[in-house]
Design an enzyme around this catalytic site. Structure first.
Site, short mmCIF file in Angstrom:
data_model
loop_
_atom_site.label_atom_id
_atom_site.label_comp_id
_atom_site.label_asym_id
_atom_site.label_seq_id
_atom_site.Cartn_x
_atom_site.Cartn_y
_atom_site.Cartn_z
N ASP A 8 4.18 -13.29 -5.40
CA ASP A 8 4.52 -11.87 -4.61
C ASP A 8 5.74 -12.01 -3.94
O ASP A 8 5.52 -11.04 -2.95
CB ASP A 8 3.30 -11.53 -4.12
CG ASP A 8 1.87 -11.33 -4.93
OD1 ASP A 8 2.17 -11.89 -6.15
OD2 ASP A 8 0.98 -10.90 -4.54
N ASP A 50 2.55 -8.26 -7.81
CA ASP A 50 1.71 -7.22 -7.85
C ASP A 50 2.18 -6.13 -8.70
O ASP A 50 3.49 -5.98 -8.69
CB ASP A 50 1.45 -6.66 -6.45
CG ASP A 50 0.24 -7.26 -5.46
OD1 ASP A 50 -0.37 -8.16 -6.11
OD2 ASP A 50 0.07 -6.61 -4.51
N HIS A 52 0.54 -2.68 -9.57
CA HIS A 52 -0.41 -1.67 -9.42
C HIS A 52 -0.07 -0.49 -10.19
O HIS A 52 1.16 0.16 -9.87
CB HIS A 52 -0.57 -1.49 -7.87
CG HIS A 52 -1.22 -2.54 -7.20
ND1 HIS A 52 -2.11 -3.38 -7.32
CD2 HIS A 52 -0.65 -3.08 -5.85
CE1 HIS A 52 -2.59 -4.17 -6.55
NE2 HIS A 52 -1.44 -4.06 -5.58
N HIS A 58 -8.16 -0.12 -3.69
CA HIS A 58 -7.35 -1.04 -3.00
C HIS A 58 -6.24 -0.22 -2.31
O HIS A 58 -5.57 -0.76 -1.31
CB HIS A 58 -6.59 -1.92 -4.01
CG HIS A 58 -5.82 -3.08 -3.58
ND1 HIS A 58 -6.03 -4.01 -2.79
CD2 HIS A 58 -4.32 -3.11 -3.76
CE1 HIS A 58 -5.09 -5.03 -2.46
NE2 HIS A 58 -4.16 -4.18 -3.03
N HIS A 72 1.42 0.31 -2.35
CA HIS A 72 2.46 -1.00 -2.51
C HIS A 72 2.78 -1.40 -3.81
O HIS A 72 1.56 -1.45 -4.68
CB HIS A 72 2.15 -2.06 -1.39
CG HIS A 72 1.07 -2.67 -1.66
ND1 HIS A 72 -0.22 -2.29 -1.38
CD2 HIS A 72 0.68 -3.78 -2.29
CE1 HIS A 72 -1.22 -2.98 -1.72
NE2 HIS A 72 -0.76 -3.94 -2.37
N LYS A 97 -0.38 -8.84 -11.92
CA LYS A 97 -1.63 -8.64 -11.46
C LYS A 97 -2.27 -7.41 -10.65
O LYS A 97 -1.11 -6.71 -10.11
CB LYS A 97 -2.14 -9.80 -10.63
CG LYS A 97 -1.47 -10.18 -9.23
CD LYS A 97 -1.57 -11.45 -8.66
CE LYS A 97 -0.85 -11.47 -7.47
NZ LYS A 97 -1.04 -10.55 -6.33
N CYS A 139 -2.85 -13.13 -0.63
CA CYS A 139 -2.46 -13.61 -1.93
C CYS A 139 -2.20 -15.04 -2.20
O CYS A 139 -2.59 -15.70 -3.22
CB CYS A 139 -1.22 -12.84 -2.65
SG CYS A 139 -2.05 -11.08 -2.82
#
Length: 191
Positions: A8, A50, A52, A58, A72, A97, A139
Site C-alpha cells: 500500500d 487499497d 475501495h 470501513h 481513502h 484489496k 496493513c
C-alpha cells in the site's frame, strides 16, 4: 526462494493524502532504492493496493481510527494511485484489496487475472517473503501475519515501513513476533 511484498505505498497514505502516515513518502523512495539494490535476491515482487469501491463500515464520517476510517484510496481517484517515489513499474504483479471490505491484508487481494497473492507466490516458488510498506501497525501487520499463517518464512524490514502511531506500531511488532515473524530494523513512526 524469497519474494518481496510491497504493501500500500499509495498517495492517500503518504504526506498530503487523505489518511497520511508520517514518513510515507520517504518509505516510498526507500522501497524503490531497496528494489534497485536487491532485485536479484527476489523470486518476484508483488505490490498491494487499497482499491475501495464500497467498503461498508470501513469508511465513516465519524471514524474511530481502529476499525473505521475517513474515505481513502477510492478506486479511480489520485489517492488510490501508487506514490510517485515508489517504482511501481518494478512490481511483477499488483493485488487490489478492499473493494467491498476493509481489506487490510494483501492476502485478501487479487491480481487482474483473479489470482490470489498466495497462489502467485507459490507459482513463483517462493517459500519466504519480505514485507515492507505502509502502515506498519495496520496493513503491513495484517499481511505479515497472513504470510506466516500461510507457511511462508516471513520477515518485515521495518526500516522500509511507516507506522501510524508509536503505540500501534509497538503492539503490531509484539503481535508479529509472537507469530514467528522476524523483524529487522526500526520503522518510521510519528512521535
Amino acid at each position: 526462494m524469497r519474494a518481496l511484498i510491497v504493501v500500500d505505498v499509495q498517495n492517500d497514505f503518504c504526506e498530503g493524502g487523505s489518511l497520511a502516515v508520517s514518513g510515507g513518502a520517504s518509505v516510498a523512495a526507500a522501497v524503490s532504492r531497496h528494489i534497485t539494490e536487491h532485485r536479484g535476491e527476489y523470486a518476484g515482487i508483488a505490490a498491494t493496493r487499497d482499491h475501495h469501491i464500497d467498503p461498508g463500515p470501513h469508511f465513516s464520517d465519524d471514524p474511530d481510527f481502529v476499525d473505521s476510517w475517513p474515505p481513502h484510496c477510492v478506486a479511480g481517484t489520485p489517492g488510490a494511485e501508487f506514490h510517485p517515489q515508489f517504482a511501481a513499474g518494478e512490481a511483477d504483479a499488483v493485488f487490489r484489496k478492499g473493494q467491498y471490505s476493509s481489506g487490510y491484508s494483501g492476502f485478501e487481494g487479487e491480481a487482474e487475472d483473479g489470482r490470489s497473492l498466495e497462489a502467485w507466490l507459490r507459482d513463483r516458488g517462493a517459500t519466504a517473503v519480505d514485507v515492507v510498506g505502509i502502515a506498519t501497525d495496520h496493513c503491513v501487520r495484517a499481511t505479515a501475519l497472513d504470510a506466516a499463517r500461510s507457511g511462508f518464512d516471513t520477515r518485515v524490514l521495518l526500516g522500509l515501513t511507516a507506522g501510524v502511531s508509536r503505540a500501534g506500531t509497538d503492539a503490531a511488532r509484539a503481535r508479529m513476533a509472537e507469530h514467528g515473524v522476524r523483524l529487522e530494523g526500526e520503522p518510521v513512526v510519528a512521535a
